[in-house]
Design an enzyme around this catalytic site. Structure first.
Site, PDB file in Angstrom:
ATOM      1  N   VAL A   4     -12.398  -1.910 -33.803  1.00  0.00           N
ATOM      2  CA  VAL A   4     -11.328  -2.058 -32.817  1.00  0.00           C
ATOM      3  C   VAL A   4     -10.969  -0.691 -32.238  1.00  0.00           C
ATOM      4  O   VAL A   4     -11.616   0.315 -32.524  1.00  0.00           O
ATOM      5  CB  VAL A   4     -10.099  -2.746 -33.450  1.00  0.00           C
ATOM      6  CG1 VAL A   4     -10.483  -4.125 -33.955  1.00  0.00           C
ATOM      7  CG2 VAL A   4      -9.512  -1.910 -34.588  1.00  0.00           C
ATOM      8  N   GLU A  45      -9.442   2.968 -31.320  1.00  0.00           N
ATOM      9  CA  GLU A  45      -9.155   4.142 -32.159  1.00  0.00           C
ATOM     10  C   GLU A  45      -7.648   4.377 -32.211  1.00  0.00           C
ATOM     11  O   GLU A  45      -7.122   5.367 -31.704  1.00  0.00           O
ATOM     12  CB  GLU A  45      -9.871   5.375 -31.593  1.00  0.00           C
ATOM     13  CG  GLU A  45     -11.366   5.376 -31.820  1.00  0.00           C
ATOM     14  CD  GLU A  45     -11.733   5.616 -33.287  1.00  0.00           C
ATOM     15  OE1 GLU A  45     -11.756   6.771 -33.707  1.00  0.00           O
ATOM     16  OE2 GLU A  45     -11.986   4.626 -33.998  1.00  0.00           O
ATOM     17  N   LYS A  84      -5.758  -0.569 -36.300  1.00  0.00           N
ATOM     18  CA  LYS A  84      -6.691  -0.643 -37.431  1.00  0.00           C
ATOM     19  C   LYS A  84      -5.981  -1.100 -38.701  1.00  0.00           C
ATOM     20  O   LYS A  84      -6.546  -1.868 -39.497  1.00  0.00           O
ATOM     21  CB  LYS A  84      -7.368   0.713 -37.638  1.00  0.00           C
ATOM     22  CG  LYS A  84      -8.353   1.082 -36.527  1.00  0.00           C
ATOM     23  CD  LYS A  84      -9.021   2.420 -36.792  1.00  0.00           C
ATOM     24  CE  LYS A  84      -9.967   2.812 -35.658  1.00  0.00           C
ATOM     25  NZ  LYS A  84     -11.122   1.914 -35.537  1.00  0.00           N
ATOM     26  N   HIS A  91     -19.910   4.661 -39.540  1.00  0.00           N
ATOM     27  CA  HIS A  91     -19.836   5.136 -38.161  1.00  0.00           C
ATOM     28  C   HIS A  91     -21.175   4.920 -37.485  1.00  0.00           C
ATOM     29  O   HIS A  91     -22.142   5.635 -37.739  1.00  0.00           O
ATOM     30  CB  HIS A  91     -19.450   6.621 -38.127  1.00  0.00           C
ATOM     31  CG  HIS A  91     -19.449   7.197 -36.754  1.00  0.00           C
ATOM     32  ND1 HIS A  91     -19.819   8.499 -36.494  1.00  0.00           N
ATOM     33  CD2 HIS A  91     -19.151   6.653 -35.546  1.00  0.00           C
ATOM     34  CE1 HIS A  91     -19.737   8.728 -35.192  1.00  0.00           C
ATOM     35  NE2 HIS A  91     -19.341   7.626 -34.605  1.00  0.00           N
ATOM     36  N   ASN A 150     -19.922  13.884 -35.072  1.00  0.00           N
ATOM     37  CA  ASN A 150     -19.050  14.207 -33.947  1.00  0.00           C
ATOM     38  C   ASN A 150     -18.551  15.650 -34.005  1.00  0.00           C
ATOM     39  O   ASN A 150     -18.303  16.261 -32.961  1.00  0.00           O
ATOM     40  CB  ASN A 150     -17.868  13.241 -33.902  1.00  0.00           C
ATOM     41  CG  ASN A 150     -18.252  11.901 -33.294  1.00  0.00           C
ATOM     42  OD1 ASN A 150     -19.276  11.792 -32.627  1.00  0.00           O
ATOM     43  ND2 ASN A 150     -17.454  10.884 -33.536  1.00  0.00           N
TER      44      ASN A 150
END
Length: 708
Positions: free
Chosen positions: A398, A400, A405, A448, A498
């Protein structure tokens, strides 16, 4: 390793079986055994013809890379590869007919054996693959592949197999002229035997050994093939930026070798092979793409004392692009999928995402309609959390937003089985914090995935502070079940990928803010070998996404947050200009609806060009070294292992494979030189280029991969 038998009709059969390896591979021992068997068959007066086949599911899977991994000199390369090339030349000029009865996949040196034989018959099995994929590991076919294949099927037809590592199933190989017959597997040996007993086997001089040989499609120096070489060379340079030596060496082999007799061509091939086998680029690719990637796919770091978990049903919360992609790959892997969203229409739209992909495959003839229907039937679109019952794992994908969450976590856990795993697909929010709302934090893990899920092979398995070792092991099992390559990452903001990859985008925006010409920035990224120039890449995933992460970091860190050089650029683009990227048609580039894009001329107004511009080399180093430095910090902090750092960089964001990964780049540059260059950039550009003490100490010891 090679079983030699001869029957009453004088048909000798050489059966390959490399018992001390998981598959038939070519190494010192098997090459010597094959050479002895070939010479025995040639010398045997009772042998009128020879079948070459395998007793294992594969014919020959290729060369044993351990043979190449430790080559240091050209002389060692000639000693390793020359004997096999000479054996195949002896085979094809012996005067006795050899037929390859190809019972399974023949790749690399395996196909080169077949090409040297006088006839090739393959079993009718669509799972069989034929090809010379050495280029994908920085090598070239070193036993005649660059010489025989163009002479057999023509230069134009051969180049895609050689330069791209293309593989063909039996039907396509027959169409291309790589094999002569496709027969039912049960008839393979009998058909090979029948050919050897026929009149067709009486004259076994290869066409290129005859007096009047002509290349199919024309010789290299004629007009058609000359144009092919010009086009291939230009396309190659555009694709590789001159960074990958293997395609260039292959093109040189074909161009030079096909203008002379085949024996001279084979010597040219051996010289080019030695050039590659001794190159750092090839060693980088073999280490990371074969050995390290192989370990990751085998789950080498998984806890051995935790039983393997079987998965049959997965729940996915959120049917946006990420959730829809997860549903698709899970269903494709044979799992039942519960795809849940706030409205039935949204859930159905997520299911339709997978249907669109499947329909395209059906239209191209790559998927049967029945398989498309059965795959899609595994996905249940719903709004009911009760449907999550029976799922062994539930993955939230869903927004960020911590509050969103937290809400879906509570509702999902209330419906889940007691032993089920809950996973978050967050890309930046620490797992430990998200798990605080969980009633079972030991079974809470980060997964992720990268977008688009159906194309990107990597998944980061993120360990929160309370995540159990069994949950990590089972998350790895799930990643393997859906055919993804997992790396294990310890929890931190933005995790590993990231953090490291983000430096590419951040440094590009920093350069822009300093007044560096955006065209120079883009060209430096392209010429460094990155998949996309950095500003174009930011437009693809939206600068708004990075800006949201910036705002979240400010909230999380409060007064401890330190402004970064790229922050001001993001604020101008998002808050002042509303140029969010390709999704709105305008970002650092203009993205007109009719297609085509160009750098936005207005960048010069908002980020005026500096009077003095840096060199291309300096811009390139800033873009590339920033990624390696951040990866080294992650390793020093215990966030990720060296192996997973490099594998993650290649699979997660397309870091150049010739460098071996973000850490491999440090060793390729030279650890001492890398540190020295970073020190100079830190003095000029700021603390983000400061070398962590652990890396400085490592450099003094010789680097990450000094043993290889």
């Amino acid at each position: 390793m090679i079983d030699y038998r001869i029957d009453a009709d004088g048909i000798a059969t050489l059966t390959i079986h490399v018992a001390d390896r998981p598959m038939n591979v070519l190494n010192h021992a098997s090459i010597a055994a094959f050479d002895a068997a070939v010479k025995q068959a040639i010398a045997d007066p009772a042998a009128r013809g020879v079948i070459v086949t395998s007793s294992r599911p594969e014919f020959v899977a290729g060369g044993d890379l351990d043979l190449i991994r430790h080559i240091r000199t050209a002389e060692e390369s000639f000693a390793a590869g020359g004997p096999f090339s000479r054996t195949l030349r002896t085979l094809e000029t012996s005067g006795k007919p050899f037929v390859a009865a190809i019972n399974g996949s023949a790749l690399g040196g395996g196909l080169e054996i077949c090409l040297a034989c006088h006839r090739r018959i393959v079993a009718d099995d669509p799972k069989i693959q034929l090809g010379v994929p050495e280029v994908t590991l920085g090598l070239l076919p070193g036993a005649g592949g660059t010489q025989r294949l163009p002479r057999m099927i023509g230069i134009k037809a051969a180049l895609p197999y050689l330069l791209e590592g293309r593989k063909a199933d039996p039907a396509k190989a027959l169409e291309a002229g790589i094999v002569d017959e496709v027969v039912p597997a049960a008839q393979l040996l009998e058909r090979a035997r029948a050919w050897l007993l026929s009149d067709g086997a009486k004259s076994v001089v290869k066409p290129w050994d005859g007096k009047h040989f002509k290349f199919p499609g024309g010789a290299p120096q004629t007009a058609g093939p000359t144009q092919i070489f010009f086009a291939a060379g230009g396309a190659l340079l555009a694709k590789t930026q001159g960074l990958q030596p293997a395609p260039e060496a292959i093109l040189a082999c074909v161009y030079d070798g096909c203008q002379v007799d085949i024996d001279t061509g084979l010597r040219i091939e051996q010289r080019q092979f030695a050039r590659l086998a001794t190159s750092q680029a090839t060693k980088n690719m073999i280490r990371t793409l074969f050995y390290d990637l192989g370990e990751a796919n085998r789950l080498a770091g998984r806890a051995k004392d935790v039983p393997v978990r079987k998965f049959s049903r997965v729940g996915i919360l959120g049917a946006g692009m990420m959730g829809a992609g997860l549903a698709h790959v899970s269903a494709l892997a044979g799992l039942d999928v519960v795809l849940l969203d706030t409205t039935q229409a949204s859930a159905e739209q997520g299911k339709a995402y997978g249907a669109k992909i499947l329909d395209a495959q059906v239209a191209r003839g790559r998927l049967a309609q029945a398989q498309r229907d059965s795959t899609l039937a595994r996905v249940k679109a719903t709004t009911e959390y009760a449907d999550l019952a029976g799922c062994e794992i539930v993955i939230e994908a869903v927004f960020e937003d911590r509050a969103v969450k937290a809400e879906v976590t509570r509702r999902a856990e209330a419906a889940m089985s007691a032993d089920a795993i809950f996973a978050s697909n967050t890309s930046t929010l620490p797992i430990t914090g998200l798990a605080e709302v969980s009633a079972r934090p030991g079974q809470f893990v980060g997964l992720h995935f990268f977008s688009p899920v159906e194309k990107m092979p990597l998944v980061e398995v993120i360990r929160g502070a309370q995540t159990s070792e069994a949950t990590i092991a089972h998350a790895l099992d799930f990643a393997k079940r859906i055919r993804k390559t997992p790396i294990v990452v310890n929890d931190c903001p933005a995790f590993y990928a990231n953090r490291a990859f983000g430096m590419y985008a951040y440094e590009a925006m920093t350069l822009l803010g300093e007044g560096v010409n955006p065209a120079l920035i883009e060209n430096a990224g392209r010429m460094a070998g990155m998949p996309m120039p950095p500003l174009a890449l930011i437009d693809e995933f939206s600068v708004e996404l990075l800006h949201k992460a910036l705002k979240q970091a400010r909230i999380d860190q409060g007064s401890a947050y330190r402004e970064q050089p790229q922050d001001a650029v993001m604020e101008v683009m998002v808050e002042q200009l509303g140029r969010l990227g390709r999704k709105v048609g305008q970002g650092f580039y203009e993205h007109p609806a009719e297609g085509g894009k160009r750098l936005w001329p207005g960048l010069a107004t908002h980020f005026p060009l500096a009077a003095e511009q840096p060199t291309l080399e300096e811009v390139r180093d800033r873009l590339m070294y920033a990624q390696s430095l951040e990866a080294a910090r992650c390793v020093a902090e215990g966030i990720v292992t060296e192996r997973d750092a490099d594998v993650g960089s290649l699979l997660g964001w397309g870091f150049p494979s010739v460098l071996g990964g973000v850490l491999g780049q440090i060793d390729t540059v030279g650890p001492g030189r890398f540190v020295e260059r970073c020190d100079a950039m830190a003095r000029r550009h700021g603390e983000r280029f400061e070398v962590p003490p652990a890396l400085r100490e490592l450099a003094a010891r010789g680097g990450f991969y000094r043993a290889t």
